[in-house]
Design a protein around this motif. Sequence first.
Motif, PDB file in Angstrom:
ATOM      1  N   GLU A   1       0.860  -1.167   0.000  1.00  0.00           N
ATOM      2  CA  GLU A   1       0.000   0.000   0.000  1.00  0.00           C
ATOM      3  C   GLU A   1       0.897   1.218   0.000  1.00  0.00           C
ATOM      4  N   ILE A   2       0.432   2.276  -0.633  1.00  0.00           N
ATOM      5  CA  ILE A   2       1.210   3.510  -0.649  1.00  0.00           C
ATOM      6  C   ILE A   2       0.353   4.651  -0.109  1.00  0.00           C
ATOM      7  N   PRO A   3       0.998   5.708   0.385  1.00  0.00           N
ATOM      8  CA  PRO A   3       0.240   6.855   0.875  1.00  0.00           C
ATOM      9  C   PRO A   3      -0.543   7.523  -0.253  1.00  0.00           C
ATOM     10  N   ILE A   4      -1.601   8.163   0.128  1.00  0.00           N
ATOM     11  CA  ILE A   4      -2.434   8.938  -0.794  1.00  0.00           C
ATOM     12  C   ILE A   4      -2.079  10.412  -0.603  1.00  0.00           C
ATOM     13  N   VAL A   5      -1.770  11.105  -1.694  1.00  0.00           N
ATOM     14  CA  VAL A   5      -1.459  12.527  -1.628  1.00  0.00           C
ATOM     15  C   VAL A   5      -2.727  13.302  -1.941  1.00  0.00           C
ATOM     16  N   LYS A   6      -3.068  14.217  -1.037  1.00  0.00           N
ATOM     17  CA  LYS A   6      -4.272  15.024  -1.239  1.00  0.00           C
ATOM     18  C   LYS A   6      -4.066  16.422  -0.677  1.00  0.00           C
ATOM     19  N   PRO A   7      -4.861  17.386  -1.154  1.00  0.00           N
ATOM     20  CA  PRO A   7      -4.718  18.748  -0.641  1.00  0.00           C
ATOM     21  C   PRO A   7      -4.971  18.794   0.868  1.00  0.00           C
ATOM     22  N   TYR A   8      -4.233  19.663   1.532  1.00  0.00           N
ATOM     23  CA  TYR A   8      -4.390  19.883   2.965  1.00  0.00           C
ATOM     24  C   TYR A   8      -5.804  20.371   3.265  1.00  0.00           C
ATOM     25  N   SER A   9      -6.344  19.898   4.380  1.00  0.00           N
ATOM     26  CA  SER A   9      -7.557  20.479   4.945  1.00  0.00           C
ATOM     27  C   SER A   9      -7.325  20.607   6.447  1.00  0.00           C
ATOM     28  N   ASN A  10      -8.140  21.425   7.102  1.00  0.00           N
ATOM     29  CA  ASN A  10      -7.926  21.726   8.519  1.00  0.00           C
ATOM     30  C   ASN A  10      -7.907  20.494   9.417  1.00  0.00           C
ATOM     31  N   GLU A  11      -8.526  19.408   8.993  1.00  0.00           N
ATOM     32  CA  GLU A  11      -8.515  18.184   9.804  1.00  0.00           C
ATOM     33  C   GLU A  11      -7.097  17.632   9.979  1.00  0.00           C
ATOM     34  N   HIS A  12      -6.177  18.029   9.107  1.00  0.00           N
ATOM     35  CA  HIS A  12      -4.799  17.549   9.163  1.00  0.00           C
ATOM     36  C   HIS A  12      -3.892  18.416  10.044  1.00  0.00           C
TER      37      HIS A  12
ATOM     38  N   HIS B   1      -1.126  30.722  -6.988  1.00  0.00           N
ATOM     39  CA  HIS B   1      -0.552  29.510  -7.587  1.00  0.00           C
ATOM     40  C   HIS B   1       0.083  28.615  -6.525  1.00  0.00           C
ATOM     41  N   GLY B   2      -0.320  28.781  -5.297  1.00  0.00           N
ATOM     42  CA  GLY B   2       0.231  27.971  -4.218  1.00  0.00           C
ATOM     43  C   GLY B   2      -0.732  26.888  -3.767  1.00  0.00           C
ATOM     44  N   ASN B   3      -0.183  25.926  -3.042  1.00  0.00           N
ATOM     45  CA  ASN B   3      -1.015  24.872  -2.471  1.00  0.00           C
ATOM     46  C   ASN B   3      -0.195  24.128  -1.421  1.00  0.00           C
ATOM     47  N   PHE B   4      -0.850  23.269  -0.691  1.00  0.00           N
ATOM     48  CA  PHE B   4      -0.215  22.471   0.364  1.00  0.00           C
ATOM     49  C   PHE B   4      -0.861  21.093   0.308  1.00  0.00           C
ATOM     50  N   TRP B   5      -0.025  20.055   0.255  1.00  0.00           N
ATOM     51  CA  TRP B   5      -0.537  18.689   0.187  1.00  0.00           C
ATOM     52  C   TRP B   5      -0.008  17.873   1.357  1.00  0.00           C
ATOM     53  N   VAL B   6      -0.761  16.843   1.678  1.00  0.00           N
ATOM     54  CA  VAL B   6      -0.329  15.880   2.686  1.00  0.00           C
ATOM     55  C   VAL B   6      -0.345  14.492   2.060  1.00  0.00           C
ATOM     56  N   ALA B   7       0.572  13.654   2.514  1.00  0.00           N
ATOM     57  CA  ALA B   7       0.559  12.235   2.156  1.00  0.00           C
ATOM     58  C   ALA B   7      -0.025  11.525   3.367  1.00  0.00           C
TER      59      ALA B   7
ATOM     60  N   PHE C   1      -1.422   7.921   5.102  1.00  0.00           N
ATOM     61  CA  PHE C   1      -1.379   6.462   5.097  1.00  0.00           C
ATOM     62  C   PHE C   1      -2.197   5.984   6.287  1.00  0.00           C
ATOM     63  N   LYS C   2      -3.292   5.292   5.996  1.00  0.00           N
ATOM     64  CA  LYS C   2      -4.188   4.790   7.048  1.00  0.00           C
ATOM     65  C   LYS C   2      -4.548   5.889   8.053  1.00  0.00           C
ATOM     66  N   ASP C   3      -5.054   6.993   7.549  1.00  0.00           N
ATOM     67  CA  ASP C   3      -5.509   8.144   8.341  1.00  0.00           C
ATOM     68  C   ASP C   3      -4.412   8.874   9.105  1.00  0.00           C
ATOM     69  N   GLN C   4      -3.164   8.595   8.794  1.00  0.00           N
ATOM     70  CA  GLN C   4      -2.047   9.272   9.461  1.00  0.00           C
ATOM     71  C   GLN C   4      -1.264  10.092   8.436  1.00  0.00           C
ATOM     72  N   VAL C   5      -1.011  11.367   8.740  1.00  0.00           N
ATOM     73  CA  VAL C   5      -0.192  12.191   7.859  1.00  0.00           C
ATOM     74  C   VAL C   5       1.257  11.733   7.983  1.00  0.00           C
ATOM     75  N   VAL C   6       1.835  11.313   6.850  1.00  0.00           N
ATOM     76  CA  VAL C   6       3.209  10.807   6.844  1.00  0.00           C
ATOM     77  C   VAL C   6       4.131  11.666   5.975  1.00  0.00           C
ATOM     78  N   GLY C   7       3.582  12.709   5.359  1.00  0.00           N
ATOM     79  CA  GLY C   7       4.403  13.582   4.537  1.00  0.00           C
ATOM     80  C   GLY C   7       3.673  14.870   4.188  1.00  0.00           C
ATOM     81  N   THR C   8       4.458  15.907   3.889  1.00  0.00           N
ATOM     82  CA  THR C   8       3.892  17.197   3.498  1.00  0.00           C
ATOM     83  C   THR C   8       4.759  17.816   2.407  1.00  0.00           C
ATOM     84  N   ILE C   9       4.146  18.681   1.634  1.00  0.00           N
ATOM     85  CA  ILE C   9       4.858  19.506   0.653  1.00  0.00           C
ATOM     86  C   ILE C   9       3.967  20.704   0.362  1.00  0.00           C
ATOM     87  N   SER C  10       4.605  21.837   0.103  1.00  0.00           N
ATOM     88  CA  SER C  10       3.810  23.008  -0.255  1.00  0.00           C
ATOM     89  C   SER C  10       4.524  23.828  -1.309  1.00  0.00           C
TER      90      SER C  10
END
Length: 164
Positions: free
Chosen positions: A3-14, A53-59, A61-70
């Motif tokens: 299984e691999i992490p899912i990358v998705k846009p940041y939301s306040n829940e993170h 033109h900015g954004n922030f993403w989280v990776a 894995f099983k409901d745990q943030v394991v990575g970030t990039i912005s």
Amino acid sequence: MNEIPIVKPYSNEHQDQVVDLILQIQQREYNIPITKEEQPDLFTIKDFYQKGHGNFWVAVFKDQVVGTISLLDIGNNQVALRKMFVDKNFRGKRYKTAHLLLDRAITWMKENSIKSVFLGTTPQFLAAHRFYKKHGFTSIGIEELPKNFPLLQVDKKFYQYSLT
């Protein structure tokens, strides 16, 4: 199949997990004496990063943030790559977390007609230096940064990636 992490846009829940991950890596793993109070952008991610033109993403894995990039919009169709952090258990070829995060950011840059991305990092992040070079970033001097690049006190090594 891994299984691999899912990358998705940041939301306040993170929010809490993002702060915890970044501080853990900065303070405990690399002994960088930086506090959350010295990084107010971590508490205003939507307003600070997710505009223009900015954004922030989280990776995740099983409901745990394991990575970030912005990407921080710095004008002139240029961005600054910031807050790229990956939990040490999710680095490397098994999960490809850093690669997934960077791919998402580069796709975003192409979709938004970004010409180039700049980043600053600390001398301690040697694996990060190798990662950026492997993915087409070129080392540049501080004098080559755009005037509007947000220089951080801890940044001593700089890179550029051109999309043109």
